[in-house]
Every structure is written in C-alpha cells, then in structure tokens.
Design an enzyme around this catalytic site. Structure first.
Site, PDB file in Angstrom:
ATOM      1  N   GLN A 142      -4.877   4.234  -3.987  1.00 10.24           N
ATOM      2  CA  GLN A 142      -3.428   4.307  -4.117  1.00 10.24           C
ATOM      3  C   GLN A 142      -2.973   4.434  -5.570  1.00 10.24           C
ATOM      4  O   GLN A 142      -1.785   4.376  -5.856  1.00 10.24           O
ATOM      5  CB  GLN A 142      -2.794   3.075  -3.474  1.00 10.24           C
ATOM      6  CG  GLN A 142      -3.053   2.977  -1.980  1.00 10.24           C
ATOM      7  CD  GLN A 142      -2.547   1.686  -1.357  1.00 10.24           C
ATOM      8  OE1 GLN A 142      -1.890   0.876  -1.999  1.00 10.24           O
ATOM      9  NE2 GLN A 142      -2.870   1.488  -0.085  1.00 10.24           N
ATOM     10  N   HIS A 209      -2.214  -1.189  -3.872  1.00  9.72           N
ATOM     11  CA  HIS A 209      -0.991  -1.962  -4.137  1.00  9.72           C
ATOM     12  C   HIS A 209      -0.648  -2.052  -5.627  1.00  9.72           C
ATOM     13  O   HIS A 209      -0.444  -3.122  -6.178  1.00  9.72           O
ATOM     14  CB  HIS A 209      -1.110  -3.356  -3.520  1.00  9.72           C
ATOM     15  CG  HIS A 209      -1.090  -3.343  -2.030  1.00  9.72           C
ATOM     16  ND1 HIS A 209      -0.804  -4.458  -1.277  1.00  9.72           N
ATOM     17  CD2 HIS A 209      -1.325  -2.351  -1.124  1.00  9.72           C
ATOM     18  CE1 HIS A 209      -0.868  -4.158   0.015  1.00  9.72           C
ATOM     19  NE2 HIS A 209      -1.189  -2.877   0.124  1.00  9.72           N
ATOM     20  N   GLU A 304      10.227  -4.726   4.161  1.00 14.42           N
ATOM     21  CA  GLU A 304      11.480  -5.461   4.005  1.00 14.42           C
ATOM     22  C   GLU A 304      12.337  -4.949   2.866  1.00 14.42           C
ATOM     23  O   GLU A 304      11.855  -4.548   1.806  1.00 14.42           O
ATOM     24  CB  GLU A 304      11.222  -6.953   3.853  1.00 14.42           C
ATOM     25  CG  GLU A 304      10.329  -7.388   2.720  1.00 14.42           C
ATOM     26  CD  GLU A 304      10.129  -8.901   2.736  1.00 14.42           C
ATOM     27  OE1 GLU A 304       9.649  -9.434   3.750  1.00 14.42           O
ATOM     28  OE2 GLU A 304      10.482  -9.540   1.727  1.00 14.42           O
ATOM     29  N   TYR A 314      10.514 -14.507  -2.838  1.00 18.60           N
ATOM     30  CA  TYR A 314      10.685 -13.715  -1.618  1.00 18.60           C
ATOM     31  C   TYR A 314       9.543 -13.882  -0.621  1.00 18.60           C
ATOM     32  O   TYR A 314       9.469 -13.146   0.354  1.00 18.60           O
ATOM     33  CB  TYR A 314      10.974 -12.251  -1.996  1.00 18.60           C
ATOM     34  CG  TYR A 314      12.360 -12.167  -2.592  1.00 18.60           C
ATOM     35  CD1 TYR A 314      13.464 -11.925  -1.794  1.00 18.60           C
ATOM     36  CD2 TYR A 314      12.578 -12.494  -3.931  1.00 18.60           C
ATOM     37  CE1 TYR A 314      14.753 -11.938  -2.315  1.00 18.60           C
ATOM     38  CE2 TYR A 314      13.864 -12.523  -4.464  1.00 18.60           C
ATOM     39  CZ  TYR A 314      14.947 -12.245  -3.652  1.00 18.60           C
ATOM     40  OH  TYR A 314      16.224 -12.289  -4.165  1.00 18.60           O
ATOM     41  N   TYR A 325      -3.563  -6.683   9.205  1.00 21.05           N
ATOM     42  CA  TYR A 325      -4.146  -5.499   9.837  1.00 21.05           C
ATOM     43  C   TYR A 325      -5.214  -5.868  10.863  1.00 21.05           C
ATOM     44  O   TYR A 325      -5.495  -5.093  11.776  1.00 21.05           O
ATOM     45  CB  TYR A 325      -4.739  -4.581   8.770  1.00 21.05           C
ATOM     46  CG  TYR A 325      -3.704  -3.997   7.839  1.00 21.05           C
ATOM     47  CD1 TYR A 325      -2.694  -3.165   8.308  1.00 21.05           C
ATOM     48  CD2 TYR A 325      -3.718  -4.291   6.479  1.00 21.05           C
ATOM     49  CE1 TYR A 325      -1.739  -2.636   7.460  1.00 21.05           C
ATOM     50  CE2 TYR A 325      -2.771  -3.763   5.621  1.00 21.05           C
ATOM     51  CZ  TYR A 325      -1.780  -2.938   6.117  1.00 21.05           C
ATOM     52  OH  TYR A 325      -0.826  -2.425   5.269  1.00 21.05           O
TER      53      TYR A 325
END
Length: 436
Positions: A142, A209, A304, A314, A325
C-alpha cells in the site's frame, strides 16, 4: 524515474460531448470477481429508491452491533437524486493516488509508483508534463507516492506538499511529509528544494496502512492523517501518545509544531498529535465550517466518518464497529467506551473510502456542502448530505463500476473522480455532470 507520460491519452470535451472516449478496462470487486465497465459516454445514474430506504441492503458483518444514535449508519436516501452523466477526460495514466487542480485549471497528478505529472486542463489538447525531482518512494503493498496538496500561498510561492511511504534504510519505512517549489515551464517541470519536513515515527518494516491525506485549514495550519501500520500488536500504538501511528497531526506549514497543540508539554507525548485512536485515514477535506473531516478504513465493517477534535481519542482498536478479517472480534468486540469518541457515521459492510471533497459548485445544487467520498469497494461515489447539527441526513451512491481513488470538485463545478485498476492496471479521470 521511468517516464509514463507518453502512455497517457487525453480526450477533448466540446459542447458536453466526449470525443475519442473508449471503453475502460475491466476491474475486480473486493472478492476478485470481474466487473464490466460502462463506455465513457454512458450516463451513470444515481440509485433511485424512495426516500427513507437506506442505500445499503447487504447484511452487516456484525448485525448485533447497534448504532449509538439515529442515522449513524444506513441513513435514508434523499427523495430527489440527480441523474449523472460521466465522461472520460484522461486515460492511460499510471495508477494514481491523488490529484489537484492548479490555478490555470491544469491537473497535478500523483501516481503510486512515484511519478508526478501535470495534465492539460479539461477541454484542452496536449501531452502530460513529467515532473522531475520526486523523492524515492517505497511502493510495495500500500506504499508509494500518496497525497498531494497545494500550499496555502501556492499562487505566490509555488509550494506543494506531498506525503509518501519513505524508505528508511534497513529499518523499514514510514509515512513522511515533504514540500518543494513546483517549477513549471513549457519544456518540463521540476520540484526545487524538495525537503522532508515531518516523519511519522516509529519506523516500521511493513507495507500497509500508511494513510494518508493532507488538509490546510483557513489559518494555514496543516493537518495530516496517517495509518497505524495494520499489524498486530503494533496497531495498538494508535492508543499511544508516544507513537505517531494511527494519528492526526497538526503542523505549521514548515513542519514545526504549533505551541497550542493539545499535547504540547505532556511527558512522553508527541507534540504534533492533534487526535488519536485512528486506523487508516485515506480521506480528508476541509468542511464549510472550516473544520477538518476524515474518513478512515475499517476492517470487515467499521469505515468511519469523523471530525477530529483537539486531544480526543477515536477508539481504534479498543472500540470499533465491524470485525477482524478473520471473522473474530477486534479486541473485546465493543463499540463504545467512556473517554472515546463515536464516529459521526460508519459503514458495515465497508465502502473502502479513498479521496474526499465537500461539494461547492453550481452543477449540483442539491449536493451543496455534501460530503463526496470515493468508494474502492463500492466502486463509485458516496454522497452524504448533512443536517444542521453536523450529522448525516442522507446517503446516496453513484455507481461508476470502478475503484475510486480520489475525488475533486473542479473549477467548473463538475465532480472529478480518479479510478484505479489494481496491480498496475492504470487510472482514468472521469468528469461527472448532470445528465440534463
């Protein structure tokens, strides 16, 4: 750097008609099933269900989880939804991650593999201009060249800001924030005096990430949302104020820390942190109220929408909607805890958010001040209309049959959506206008 500009093809728009448009390549959904694309001339019609019916009809991954308040998930569709026409304005691009409109209406385009280029303005012919001087990126998984943003004084100083997965020797990599002066000329373009002004720490040897998105507020403060690097147990550092994983940072434009940040002076805390407990922020924008909005990826459920506030937690990975997963609960499987914030909205199943804008234009008056988010999993545009209290009043979806990596509102009031095809299949830029 390998040149890819010569592979891009550009369509010329005249009187609302696409000339030279072609059918796009096939893509896959989240299960790897083949999905046909629609020809570039075809209208993309918004879902036309009656008001009060949620657009999401699939079962939740964790149906036992209850929202904390009305319309926190599966908000009803609005009664009136525009029919939308889509046109292809650029194709044959490398896999993109971000785009920005320049003051002359050309598009600054950043590709995951580390390429940056300037595309002709919509309606003009020409070849893309490669930008030299882009730093080396860690593009595995990623990683790559991530977000691009124009500095608050770009018209005067030409400064751009960018995030990228930075290779850090044998220690691994991490999300870093760079800035440089963009020099544009007929013969080419380059980044001048490029420098890294902030590094997410700690460094980690992983490929997931990284986040990330950049937003400047009205005071010129820079907000940077990053990911928590995915793996267990390092993802737990999203709760650690001594770690830069899973955070929103607030910085001055030179990368220094504002002294009114909430954790300045707290022992063991990183002073750049604005908010914490985030998973993987891949969408962020400035709202009409001048506050920053973000959307972060959940696991199986739990994408979200938040409006991060100074010093607040949060929740990830202590509280979250959805599940891991593996199908097992995340942590204790709880969705609320004292001292942790509820999302303004969440999706289960996920939309796979990436790219985000607040609509401000004349093309879609019904979308005024609505949140527009790209859907990687849902393969289209997600539109959230908000109420006076800042909560979601309705959700609608515009199917585009493609993974949407970035969304921008153009100077013409049209919505521009960047598609991607996985595994190097390339990107296309679509222009969305009203069908009538």
């Amino acid at each position: 750097m390998r040149s890819s500009a010569s592979t891009a093809r550009f369509a010329l728009l005249l009187a609302g008609t696409l000339l030279g448009g072609a059918a796009m390549a096939q893509d896959t959904n989240s299960q790897g099933e083949r999905l046909p694309h629609v020809d570039g001339n075809a209208p993309a019609t918004g879902t036309q269900a009656s008001t009060g019916t949620p657009v999401e009809t699939e079962a939740a991954n964790v149906p036992s989880q209850e929202p904390a308040f009305a319309n926190q998930t599966r908000a009803p569709q609005p009664a009136a939804q525009p029919e939308i026409r889509r046109e292809t304005v650029a194709e044959g691009l490398p896999n993109g991650w971000a785009m920005e409109f320049l003051p002359d209406n050309r598009i600054l385009f950043g590709a995951k593999g580390g390429q940056m280029m300037i595309l002709p303005a919509v309606g003009q012919e020409g070849e893309p201009i490669e930008v030299s001087g882009v730093p080396e990126v860690a593009s595995a998984g990623q990683g790559g060249l991530l977000d691009i943003a124009l500095g608050p004084n770009f018209a005067e100083d030409g400064m751009i800001y960018y995030t990228f997965a930075e290779p850090r020797g044998g220690e691994g990599n991490g999300t870093s924030l760079g800035r440089a002066k963009l020099i544009m000329a007929d013969a080419g373009a380059r980044l001048e005096n490029a420098e890294v002004i902030f590094q997410q720490m700690p460094t980690y040897d992983g490929d997931k990430h990284f986040g990330s998105r950049i937003v400047f507020d009205r005071d010129g403060m820079l907000f940077l949302g990053v990911g928590e690097r995915s793996d267990t147990p390092i993802r737990d550092q999203a709760q650690d104020l001594g770690s830069g994983l899973g955070k929103v940072f607030r910085l001055n434009a030179d990368g220094s820390v504002p002294q009114d940040n909430p954790f300045v002076g707290r022992d063991g805390a990183q002073a750049a942190i604005w908010s914490y407990g985030h998973r993987n922020i891949q969408s962020a924008t400035l709202g009409p109220d001048g506050r920053v909005w973000t959307i972060e990826h959940g696991a199986r459920g739990g994408d979200e929408l938040n409006r991060p506030e100074a010093g607040k937690n949060y929740g990830w990975p202590v509280i979250t909607y959805g599940e891991d997963y593996s199908g097992k609960p995340i942590g204790q499987g709880i969705t609320a805890q004292e001292g942790m914030e509820q999302p303004i909205y969440y999706w289960d199943p996920v939309i796979g958010p990436s790219g985000m804008a607040i609509y401000a234009g004349d093309e879609f008056p019904e979308w005024r001040d609505a949140i527009l988010a790209g859907g990687l999993v849902t393969q289209g545009l997600v539109v959230l209309r908000m109420d006076q209290e800042g909560r979601v009043a309705s959700e609608e979806r515009v199917p585009l049959d493609a993974r949407i990596r970035d969304v921008k509102v153009g100077p013409d009031g049209a919505v521009y959506a960047m598609t991607e095809v996985r595994n190097g299949g390339g990107s296309t830029i679509l222009r969305l206008t009203k069908a009538d």
